[in-house]
Design an enzyme around this catalytic site. Structure first.
Site, short mmCIF file in Angstrom:
data_model
loop_
_atom_site.label_atom_id
_atom_site.label_comp_id
_atom_site.label_asym_id
_atom_site.label_seq_id
_atom_site.Cartn_x
_atom_site.Cartn_y
_atom_site.Cartn_z
CB CYS A 116 0.16 3.51 20.17
SG CYS A 116 -0.65 3.96 18.63
CG HIS A 256 -0.54 -0.79 20.65
ND1 HIS A 256 -1.78 -0.20 20.71
CD2 HIS A 256 0.09 -0.26 19.57
CE1 HIS A 256 -1.90 0.66 19.71
NE2 HIS A 256 -0.78 0.64 19.00
CG ASN A 286 -3.22 1.31 16.20
OD1 ASN A 286 -3.66 1.64 17.29
ND2 ASN A 286 -1.96 1.51 15.84
C1 COA Z 1 1.93 -0.20 7.27
C2 COA Z 1 2.37 -1.64 7.08
C3 COA Z 1 1.18 -2.56 7.25
C4 COA Z 1 2.93 -1.82 5.70
O1 COA Z 1 3.39 -3.13 5.52
P1 COA Z 1 4.80 -3.41 4.83
O2 COA Z 1 4.93 -4.87 4.71
O3 COA Z 1 5.84 -2.68 5.61
O4 COA Z 1 4.57 -2.79 3.41
P2 COA Z 1 5.41 -1.68 2.67
O5 COA Z 1 5.13 -0.33 3.26
O6 COA Z 1 6.85 -2.12 2.58
O7 COA Z 1 4.78 -1.80 1.27
C5 COA Z 1 4.94 -2.97 0.45
C6 COA Z 1 4.24 -2.72 -0.84
O8 COA Z 1 2.82 -2.67 -0.61
C7 COA Z 1 2.30 -1.43 -1.09
N1 COA Z 1 1.22 -1.00 -0.19
C8 COA Z 1 1.27 -0.17 0.88
N2 COA Z 1 0.07 -0.04 1.43
C9 COA Z 1 -0.77 -0.82 0.71
C10 COA Z 1 -2.14 -1.10 0.81
N3 COA Z 1 -2.93 -0.59 1.76
N4 COA Z 1 -2.68 -1.96 -0.08
C11 COA Z 1 -1.92 -2.51 -1.05
N5 COA Z 1 -0.60 -2.27 -1.21
C12 COA Z 1 -0.03 -1.43 -0.32
C13 COA Z 1 3.46 -0.46 -1.04
O9 COA Z 1 3.26 0.61 -1.94
C14 COA Z 1 4.60 -1.36 -1.47
O10 COA Z 1 4.59 -1.53 -2.85
P3 COA Z 1 5.96 -1.57 -3.67
O11 COA Z 1 6.71 -2.75 -3.13
O12 COA Z 1 5.51 -1.72 -5.08
O13 COA Z 1 6.65 -0.27 -3.37
C15 COA Z 1 3.46 -2.03 8.09
O14 COA Z 1 4.65 -1.37 7.78
C16 COA Z 1 3.09 -1.71 9.51
O15 COA Z 1 2.18 -2.28 10.06
N6 COA Z 1 3.86 -0.82 10.17
C17 COA Z 1 3.62 -0.45 11.52
C18 COA Z 1 2.45 0.46 11.56
C19 COA Z 1 2.01 0.72 12.95
O16 COA Z 1 1.89 -0.18 13.70
N7 COA Z 1 1.76 1.99 13.25
C20 COA Z 1 1.26 2.41 14.50
C21 COA Z 1 2.31 2.27 15.53
S1 COA Z 1 1.65 2.23 17.07
#
Ligand code: COA
Length: 331
Positions: A116, A256, A286
């Site tokens: 990215c 980004h 993204n």
């Molecule tokens: C992916 C992302 C949105 C997840 O958000 P988060 O707040 O960290 O969520 P978590 O992964 O801790 O998940 C929280 C809960 O939601 C659930 N969950 C995950 N994806 C889900 C979805 N699409 N819909 C509903 N629930 C979801 C998980 O299973 C978890 O449930 P649990 O608490 O029962 O285990 C976040 O971590 C993120 O944006 N990370 C960076 C990603 C990124 O930018 N990547 C590219 C880099 S350039």
């Protein structure tokens, strides 16, 4: 003689027609619009659906948009760089095909990959050539067809990524406009947390790994999130400090588009008001290498000559950085 700087003199963009909304995703994986919107800020993303069309299709469209708007003769382009994490194919640069298709017959061309951060690092490469006096017209394209390596059964990744492309032209500037400073970083210890493990040279795909879906992109969202928030904010703050810039001096933050909460955290750290923060993640998700040029594409009409812009990006690898640039034209 005054130093030659390298400025952006034109912008183009393209996103595919098909709109994958949060509502449609609700029918594909266990998720919902409220969760996706509140956790990421994304409402919809664009997907290139047609068979046989890869990243070059997006790159060509964005480049053609720029060429047409600028009235540029593609024969004058010296170099075409396609920043991408999803090249059309191996052992054949996407940039070479793109350059030929747009009529840049006098250019040489190559791909640049830093996940990215590809486009941000590409800005450094393009401007260095121009500042050195080697080339005069460099077309820098950020393009990714992320849908080609997303598992649409994995709710942790399929809600985030979209397809798209943006292009900018870099040319010499004698008024001191364009790129002013850069702070670029990488840390290979981060690759465990965001990667498509199979399909590269370490682990070529075989029947078993294919059936297990190991060629799709995987991420440990929480770890990526924490590193992105810390590092993007850190470099943006540092580059402002070493250039004696306060929030009042900055016209725009172009960050980004990975997650709205990451962008907001970066803006908060440099104490920037919301109306100075470029944002289009709600419409495209993204798009990896395309997020920064697509921001310029969407905001071009609001940018004014002399505007001070802070760019910031974070991506797989890990890779990250910030660039301080002065905008060079009114559109
Ligand atoms: C992916 C992302 C949105 C997840 O958000 P988060 O707040 O960290 O969520 P978590 O992964 O801790 O998940 C929280 C809960 O939601 C659930 N969950 C995950 N994806 C889900 C979805 N699409 N819909 C509903 N629930 C979801 C998980 O299973 C978890 O449930 P649990 O608490 O029962 O285990 C976040 O971590 C993120 O944006 N990370 C960076 C990603 C990124 O930018 N990547 C590219 C880099 S350039």
């Amino acid at each position: 003689m005054s130093k030659i700087t390298a400025a952006i003199t034109a912008v183009g963009g393209y996103v595919p027609e098909y709109v994958l909304t949060n509502k449609i995703l609700e029918t594909m994986v266990e998720t919902n619009d409220e969760w996706i919107t509140s956790r990421t800020g994304i409402k919809e993303r664009r997907i290139l659906k047609e068979d046989g069309k890869g990243t070059s299709y997006l790159a060509i469209k964005a480049a053609e948009d720029l060429i047409q708007k600028k009235g540029l003769d593609p024969k004058e382009i010296d170099l075409v760089i396609v920043c991408t994490a999803t090249p059309d194919m191996k052992a054949a640069a996407t940039a070479a095909y793109t350059a030929t298709q747009i009529g840049a017959v006098n250019a040489f061309s190559y791909d640049l990959e830093a996940a990215c951060s590809s486009f941000l690092f590409g800005m450094s490469t393009a401007t260095a050539y121009i500042e050195a006096g080697r080339y005069k017209k460099i077309l820098l394209i950020g393009a990714d067809k992320n849908s080609s390596f997303i598992n649409y059964k994995d709710r942790a990744t399929c809600i985030i990524f979209g397809d798209g492309a943006g292009a900018v032209l870099f040319e010499p500037n004698e008024e001191g406009l364009g790129l002013q400073d850069e702070l670029l970083r990488s840390n290979g210890e981060g690759r465990d947390f965001l990667q498509a493990t199979y399909g590269g040279s370490s682990y070529p795909i075989n029947k078993d790994t294919f059936n297990e879906g190991k060629h799709y992109v995987f991420q440990d969202g929480k770890t990526v999130f924490k590193n992105a928030v810390f590092n993007m904010a850190d470099v943006a703050e540092k580059i402002m400090k070493r250039n004696d810039l306060t929030n009042d001096d900055i016209a725009w933050l172009a960050a980004h588009q990975a997650n709205k909460r990451i962008i907001d955290a970066t803006a908060n750290r440099i104490e920037l008001e919301e109306d100075k923060v470029m944002m289009n993640i709600q419409r495209y998700g993204n798009t990896t290498s395309a997020t920064l040029p697509l921001l310029l594409f969407d905001y071009e009409s609001q940018l004014k000559k002399g505007d001070k812009i802070i760019f910031a990006a974070f991506g797989g690898g890990f890779t990250w950085g910030s660039i301080y640039l002065k905008w060079a034209y009114n559109s």
